[in-house]
Design a protein around this motif. Structure first.
Motif, mmCIF file in Angstrom:
data_model
loop_
_atom_site.group_PDB
_atom_site.id
_atom_site.type_symbol
_atom_site.label_atom_id
_atom_site.label_comp_id
_atom_site.label_asym_id
_atom_site.label_seq_id
_atom_site.Cartn_x
_atom_site.Cartn_y
_atom_site.Cartn_z
ATOM 1 N N UNK A 54 0.835 -1.202 0.000
ATOM 2 C CA UNK A 54 0.000 0.000 0.000
ATOM 3 C C UNK A 54 0.871 1.254 0.000
ATOM 4 N N UNK A 55 1.950 1.249 0.800
ATOM 5 C CA UNK A 55 2.850 2.407 0.828
ATOM 6 C C UNK A 55 3.556 2.589 -0.508
ATOM 7 N N UNK A 56 3.899 1.481 -1.143
ATOM 8 C CA UNK A 56 4.529 1.589 -2.457
ATOM 9 C C UNK A 56 3.586 2.271 -3.448
ATOM 10 N N UNK A 57 2.312 1.868 -3.450
ATOM 11 C CA UNK A 57 1.346 2.489 -4.364
ATOM 12 C C UNK A 57 1.190 3.974 -4.053
ATOM 13 N N UNK A 58 1.126 4.311 -2.775
ATOM 14 C CA UNK A 58 1.019 5.728 -2.395
ATOM 15 C C UNK A 58 2.269 6.495 -2.820
ATOM 16 N N UNK A 59 3.431 5.870 -2.668
ATOM 17 C CA UNK A 59 4.665 6.522 -3.091
ATOM 18 C C UNK A 59 4.720 6.753 -4.587
ATOM 19 N N UNK B 51 13.615 3.352 -6.091
ATOM 20 C CA UNK B 51 12.920 4.633 -6.211
ATOM 21 C C UNK B 51 13.623 5.718 -5.392
ATOM 22 N N UNK B 52 14.077 5.381 -4.210
ATOM 23 C CA UNK B 52 14.786 6.366 -3.388
ATOM 24 C C UNK B 52 16.072 6.817 -4.080
ATOM 25 N N UNK C 167 10.411 -1.240 6.769
ATOM 26 C CA UNK C 167 9.440 -2.255 7.188
ATOM 27 C C UNK C 167 10.082 -3.637 7.104
ATOM 28 N N UNK C 168 10.393 -4.206 8.251
ATOM 29 C CA UNK C 168 11.041 -5.525 8.277
ATOM 30 C C UNK C 168 10.152 -6.620 7.715
ATOM 31 N N UNK C 169 8.836 -6.379 7.668
ATOM 32 C CA UNK C 169 7.903 -7.387 7.177
ATOM 33 C C UNK C 169 7.442 -7.122 5.749
ATOM 34 N N UNK D 246 7.024 7.778 1.828
ATOM 35 C CA UNK D 246 6.391 6.474 1.659
ATOM 36 C C UNK D 246 7.414 5.384 1.356
ATOM 37 N N UNK D 247 8.363 5.654 0.478
ATOM 38 C CA UNK D 247 9.352 4.636 0.136
ATOM 39 C C UNK D 247 10.289 4.351 1.312
#
Length: 224
Positions: A166-171, A207-208, A193-195, A186-187
């Motif tokens: 979800x964070x990837x899509x938002x990013x 992306x970063x 996120x370890x998981x 977001x990225x």
């Protein structure tokens, strides 16, 4: 003498049974018939459900083969039919596959279907989440940043199984909109996120690497 008392007792029991049957016999027969009918009806319903599920499974496999053979239009129609008339266990899955097929040629229409599944309170919760994620990735190309936000922001904030995707899509939506600061945020959340599932962390790292560097924090003013 004992035999006489026993015979009298038996006569009394027969009289009581006859009186009971005369009074309640019809009700007993009706109740017994209802029980038998209920058991038979339940068995019939179970058989009907099993038959419907079996037929839907066969139809779903046939539609899957059409998709694998590159017959996208036929597969889409087959999935649509199951999504409309199939049993509950197959409807949402078939609608998801229908949206996947539509996305190959019409991303805007696919997005609308993903949104519809995500908002369907009768669908399985996990399938709704899958629809949110797939719809969000389609919305990055064919929708608006707000479409992406509405679909997956709840998943991103829940820190659950889908939060990194979800964070990837938002990013990606923020990057497309030119909001580099939000995209970086977001990225970076994905990377930390370890998981994070699959290779989403590696994609976030890439992306970063292409994002403009974060602005330096203003230097502290000297104090007198």
């Amino acid at each position: 003498m004992a035999d006489i008392f026993r015979e009298v007792d038996e006569d009394l029991r027969r009289d009581r049974l006859k009186a009971f049957w005369d009074r309640y016999g019809t009700a007993v027969l009706v109740l017994a018939a209802l029980v038998v009918a209920g058991v038979g009806g339940w068995r019939g319903y179970q058989y009907y459900q099993h038959r419907e599920a079996s037929q839907a499974g066969d139809r779903y496999q046939a539609a899957t083969r059409l998709a694998a053979d590159g017959k996208a239009d036929e597969a889409r129609k087959a999935f649509a039919e199951i999504g409309t008339s199939g049993p509950a266990g197959y409807k949402s899955v078939a609608r998801l596959r229908e949206a996947d097929e539509i996305a190959k040629t019409d991303k805007a229409a696919a997005l609308r279907l993903y949104q519809s599944i995500a908002e369907d309170g009768s669908a399985d919760a996990m399938l709704r989440d899958v629809a949110r994620l797939r719809g969000a990735y389609v919305a990055v190309d064919a929708g608006s940043r707000e479409d992406v936000r509405k679909l997956v922001e709840p998943l991103a904030s829940a820190n659950g199984a889908w939060s990194s995707l979800a964070r990837e899509a938002l990013g990606l939506a923020a990057y497309k909109a030119g909001d580099m600061a939000e995209a970086r945020r977001q990225f970076e959340g994905v990377v930390s996120d370890a998981d994070a599932v699959g290779n989403v962390r590696q994609r976030a790292d890439l992306m970063l690497a292409v994002l403009p560097p974060a602005p330096a924090a203003p230097a502290a003013k000297p104090t007198n």
